[in-house]
Design a protein around this motif. Sequence first.
Motif, short mmCIF file in Angstrom:
data_model
loop_
_atom_site.label_atom_id
_atom_site.label_comp_id
_atom_site.label_asym_id
_atom_site.label_seq_id
_atom_site.Cartn_x
_atom_site.Cartn_y
_atom_site.Cartn_z
N PRO A 101 1.69 -4.52 -4.29
CA PRO A 101 2.28 -4.19 -2.99
C PRO A 101 2.64 -5.48 -2.23
O PRO A 101 1.95 -6.50 -2.34
CB PRO A 101 1.18 -3.43 -2.25
CG PRO A 101 0.23 -2.99 -3.31
CD PRO A 101 0.33 -3.99 -4.42
N LYS A 102 3.72 -5.43 -1.45
CA LYS A 102 4.21 -6.60 -0.72
C LYS A 102 3.14 -7.24 0.16
O LYS A 102 3.03 -8.46 0.24
CB LYS A 102 5.41 -6.22 0.13
CG LYS A 102 6.68 -6.01 -0.66
CD LYS A 102 7.83 -5.73 0.27
CE LYS A 102 9.17 -5.56 -0.36
NZ LYS A 102 9.38 -5.04 -1.62
N ARG A 103 2.35 -6.44 0.82
CA ARG A 103 1.31 -6.97 1.71
C ARG A 103 0.29 -7.80 0.91
O ARG A 103 -0.15 -8.85 1.36
CB ARG A 103 0.62 -5.82 2.44
CG ARG A 103 -0.33 -6.30 3.52
CD ARG A 103 -0.87 -5.16 4.32
NE ARG A 103 0.19 -4.63 5.18
CZ ARG A 103 0.09 -3.52 5.88
NH1 ARG A 103 -1.01 -2.80 5.83
NH2 ARG A 103 1.08 -3.12 6.64
N LEU A 104 -0.07 -7.32 -0.27
CA LEU A 104 -1.01 -8.06 -1.11
C LEU A 104 -0.39 -9.37 -1.61
O LEU A 104 -1.04 -10.41 -1.63
CB LEU A 104 -1.47 -7.19 -2.29
CG LEU A 104 -2.52 -7.77 -3.21
CD1 LEU A 104 -3.79 -8.13 -2.45
CD2 LEU A 104 -2.83 -6.78 -4.33
N ASP A 109 0.14 -15.27 -1.30
CA ASP A 109 0.96 -16.44 -1.05
C ASP A 109 0.39 -17.29 0.08
O ASP A 109 0.42 -18.52 0.01
CB ASP A 109 2.40 -16.03 -0.69
CG ASP A 109 3.14 -15.48 -1.89
OD1 ASP A 109 2.69 -15.68 -3.04
OD2 ASP A 109 4.19 -14.84 -1.68
N GLU A 110 -0.12 -16.67 1.11
CA GLU A 110 -0.71 -17.41 2.23
C GLU A 110 -1.94 -18.19 1.80
O GLU A 110 -2.19 -19.27 2.29
CB GLU A 110 -1.08 -16.46 3.37
CG GLU A 110 0.14 -15.90 4.07
CD GLU A 110 -0.21 -14.78 5.05
OE1 GLU A 110 -1.41 -14.50 5.26
OE2 GLU A 110 0.74 -14.19 5.58
#
Length: 113
Positions: A101-104, A109-110
């Motif tokens: 999922p994009k949020r994960l 990445d952060e």
Amino acid sequence: MRASTLAGIALGLPDTEERETWGERTFQVRGKIFMMLGADGKRGSVKAVHEEQAALLEEDPVAFFFPSYVGVHGWIGVVVAKADRDLMRELVTEAWRLTAPKRLVNSFDEGED
């Protein structure tokens, strides 16, 4: 490279689980498969885009192949013993990114900085 090394790369990614599916070891993020290893650990396949698949097949036909069933969707087959560890780390991480999922992915990445 060994199958255990490849599995370790996959399992090092957030929320990844290993499950047996269709008689193969599969690596999933939140229930979606992004990598598979054959029961003998000699061959596997990794989710990819068609452009990456084409480039790898042309670049290294000894280590990479067009896998049955999932190849038409862009996945790339890999002969585990012939694969470069650093390249496989990149491919597996990108496969995870394509699947997670994009949020994960954003959270991952952060944390990479």
